[in-house]
Design an enzyme around this catalytic site. Sequence first.
Site, PDB file in Angstrom:
ATOM      1  N   TYR A   1     -14.945  -4.856  10.789  1.00 24.60           N
ATOM      2  CA  TYR A   1     -13.669  -4.177  10.580  1.00 24.60           C
ATOM      3  C   TYR A   1     -12.726  -4.409  11.757  1.00 24.60           C
ATOM      4  O   TYR A   1     -11.533  -4.680  11.566  1.00 24.60           O
ATOM      5  CB  TYR A   1     -13.872  -2.680  10.367  1.00 24.60           C
ATOM      6  CG  TYR A   1     -12.575  -1.897  10.367  1.00 24.60           C
ATOM      7  CD1 TYR A   1     -11.650  -2.052   9.332  1.00 24.60           C
ATOM      8  CD2 TYR A   1     -12.258  -1.017  11.403  1.00 24.60           C
ATOM      9  CE1 TYR A   1     -10.446  -1.354   9.325  1.00 24.60           C
ATOM     10  CE2 TYR A   1     -11.062  -0.320  11.402  1.00 24.60           C
ATOM     11  CZ  TYR A   1     -10.158  -0.487  10.369  1.00 24.60           C
ATOM     12  OH  TYR A   1      -8.970   0.202  10.375  1.00 24.60           O
TER      13      TYR A   1
ATOM     14  N   LYS B   1      -9.007  -5.882  11.534  1.00 24.24           N
ATOM     15  CA  LYS B   1      -7.855  -5.031  11.869  1.00 24.24           C
ATOM     16  C   LYS B   1      -7.085  -5.597  13.053  1.00 24.24           C
ATOM     17  O   LYS B   1      -5.844  -5.616  13.045  1.00 24.24           O
ATOM     18  CB  LYS B   1      -8.332  -3.607  12.172  1.00 24.24           C
ATOM     19  CG  LYS B   1      -7.211  -2.573  12.139  1.00 24.24           C
ATOM     20  CD  LYS B   1      -6.615  -2.438  10.742  1.00 24.24           C
ATOM     21  CE  LYS B   1      -5.442  -1.480  10.712  1.00 24.24           C
ATOM     22  NZ  LYS B   1      -4.825  -1.396   9.373  1.00 24.24           N
TER      23      LYS B   1
ATOM     24  N   ILE C   1       0.164   6.794   4.189  1.00 29.01           N
ATOM     25  CA  ILE C   1       1.137   6.409   5.208  1.00 29.01           C
ATOM     26  C   ILE C   1       2.254   5.561   4.614  1.00 29.01           C
ATOM     27  O   ILE C   1       3.430   5.766   4.917  1.00 29.01           O
ATOM     28  CB  ILE C   1       0.423   5.659   6.352  1.00 29.01           C
ATOM     29  CG1 ILE C   1      -0.536   6.600   7.085  1.00 29.01           C
ATOM     30  CG2 ILE C   1       1.444   5.063   7.323  1.00 29.01           C
ATOM     31  CD1 ILE C   1      -1.526   5.900   7.994  1.00 29.01           C
ATOM     32  N   GLY C   2       1.898   4.611   3.758  1.00 29.25           N
ATOM     33  CA  GLY C   2       2.918   3.760   3.155  1.00 29.25           C
ATOM     34  C   GLY C   2       3.932   4.559   2.364  1.00 29.25           C
ATOM     35  O   GLY C   2       5.144   4.326   2.459  1.00 29.25           O
TER      36      GLY C   2
ATOM     37  N   GLY D   1       0.804  -1.217   0.000  1.00 27.99           N
ATOM     38  CA  GLY D   1       0.000   0.000   0.000  1.00 27.99           C
ATOM     39  C   GLY D   1       0.833   1.261   0.000  1.00 27.99           C
ATOM     40  O   GLY D   1       0.463   2.267   0.619  1.00 27.99           O
ATOM     41  N   ALA D   2       1.974   1.246  -0.701  1.00 29.64           N
ATOM     42  CA  ALA D   2       2.916   2.373  -0.636  1.00 29.64           C
ATOM     43  C   ALA D   2       2.731   3.389  -1.747  1.00 29.64           C
ATOM     44  O   ALA D   2       3.566   4.268  -1.911  1.00 29.64           O
ATOM     45  CB  ALA D   2       4.351   1.849  -0.649  1.00 29.64           C
ATOM     46  N   SER D   3       1.659   3.294  -2.515  1.00 30.04           N
ATOM     47  CA  SER D   3       1.473   4.253  -3.605  1.00 30.04           C
ATOM     48  C   SER D   3       0.978   5.607  -3.118  1.00 30.04           C
ATOM     49  O   SER D   3       1.030   6.593  -3.848  1.00 30.04           O
ATOM     50  CB  SER D   3       0.506   3.691  -4.648  1.00 30.04           C
ATOM     51  OG  SER D   3      -0.750   3.396  -4.067  1.00 30.04           O
TER      52      SER D   3
ATOM     53  N   ASP E   1      -1.524  -7.432  -5.411  1.00 29.32           N
ATOM     54  CA  ASP E   1      -2.716  -7.565  -4.576  1.00 29.32           C
ATOM     55  C   ASP E   1      -2.341  -8.556  -3.478  1.00 29.32           C
ATOM     56  O   ASP E   1      -2.041  -9.720  -3.769  1.00 29.32           O
ATOM     57  CB  ASP E   1      -3.882  -8.096  -5.414  1.00 29.32           C
ATOM     58  CG  ASP E   1      -5.192  -8.161  -4.638  1.00 29.32           C
ATOM     59  OD1 ASP E   1      -5.152  -8.256  -3.396  1.00 29.32           O
ATOM     60  OD2 ASP E   1      -6.261  -8.144  -5.282  1.00 29.32           O
TER      61      ASP E   1
ATOM     62  N   LYS F   1      -1.798  -1.817  -5.514  1.00 29.77           N
ATOM     63  CA  LYS F   1      -2.712  -2.210  -6.592  1.00 29.77           C
ATOM     64  C   LYS F   1      -2.945  -1.120  -7.624  1.00 29.77           C
ATOM     65  O   LYS F   1      -3.562  -1.389  -8.664  1.00 29.77           O
ATOM     66  CB  LYS F   1      -4.067  -2.622  -6.008  1.00 29.77           C
ATOM     67  CG  LYS F   1      -4.037  -3.888  -5.166  1.00 29.77           C
ATOM     68  CD  LYS F   1      -5.447  -4.404  -4.904  1.00 29.77           C
ATOM     69  CE  LYS F   1      -6.291  -3.393  -4.175  1.00 29.77           C
ATOM     70  NZ  LYS F   1      -7.677  -3.883  -3.938  1.00 29.77           N
TER      71      LYS F   1
END
Length: 287
Positions: free
Chosen positions: A163, A167, A17-18, A12-14, A69, A37
């Site tokens: 959720y 989490k 936070i990532g 999720g670095a796009s 993914d 993704k």
Amino acid sequence: MSLEGKTLFITGASRGIGKAIALRAARDGANVAIAAKTAEPHPKLDGTIFTAAEEIEAAGGQALPLLVDVRDDARVKQAMAETAERFGGIDILVNNASAIQLTPLADTDMKRFDLMHQINTRGTLACSKHAIPYLEQAANPHILMLSPPLDMSEKWFAPFTPYAIAKYGMSLAVLGLSGELKSKGIAVNALWPRTTIATAAVRNIIGGDDMVSKSRTPEILSDAAYAIFTSPAWEFTGNFLIDDTFLASRGVTDFDQYRVDPSQPLMPDFFVPDDSVPPANLGKAKG
């Protein structure tokens, strides 16, 4: 300790936070695999794996954009291999990718729960599993989950049980893996924000622009993550850290630098235990 030459695999670095964690590492000259993704621009979301790569390299690092993914076990394994082939190994895994829907069970489609579970809990386990062989070879290996302290209070579950289960699954992985991997010298820790963070999820799903203005920037988490990664893995493991409390323990005193809008009070995040005392004022910034 520096992250120069270290290789980070960040899910999720796009964006958000990532990406902030990636940019902080890049300033030291780190290598970053951007496992996310988003390959094409999205109308409501900023950034792709390719634009993030450009920013990382501009900041001084080396980047490898990877379309991943985390629900696809085979792709995760392949992406890890591509990262190790490109940079010579993997030193740090950041399990940041997450899906969210803040609805009670009666209003939650089970397909949505499946998505949250598969990305949050299962994705964390899959990435951690496939990173272990590489981390075993690293000099100061870390796994970091962006997940909350294990404060098993009804109030954190009742409003959005599906959720919360998905989490907290990430945090249960920290509890188990920190013990499982201790003998290998691989640190496993969790990091969570005290306040809401100005991300696309906050703007588009949780609270809109008003909540964004009452949030801190992702840089508070990237600075905290950097402090974790530059700690000795063999002794700093199994911790459930709140961003500002941890940074205060490392000497940070100026928390106003992380506010989106100093004229607004900060919005507390959920999952923060009641007995966790903030090291800085959460009301409007003084002066």
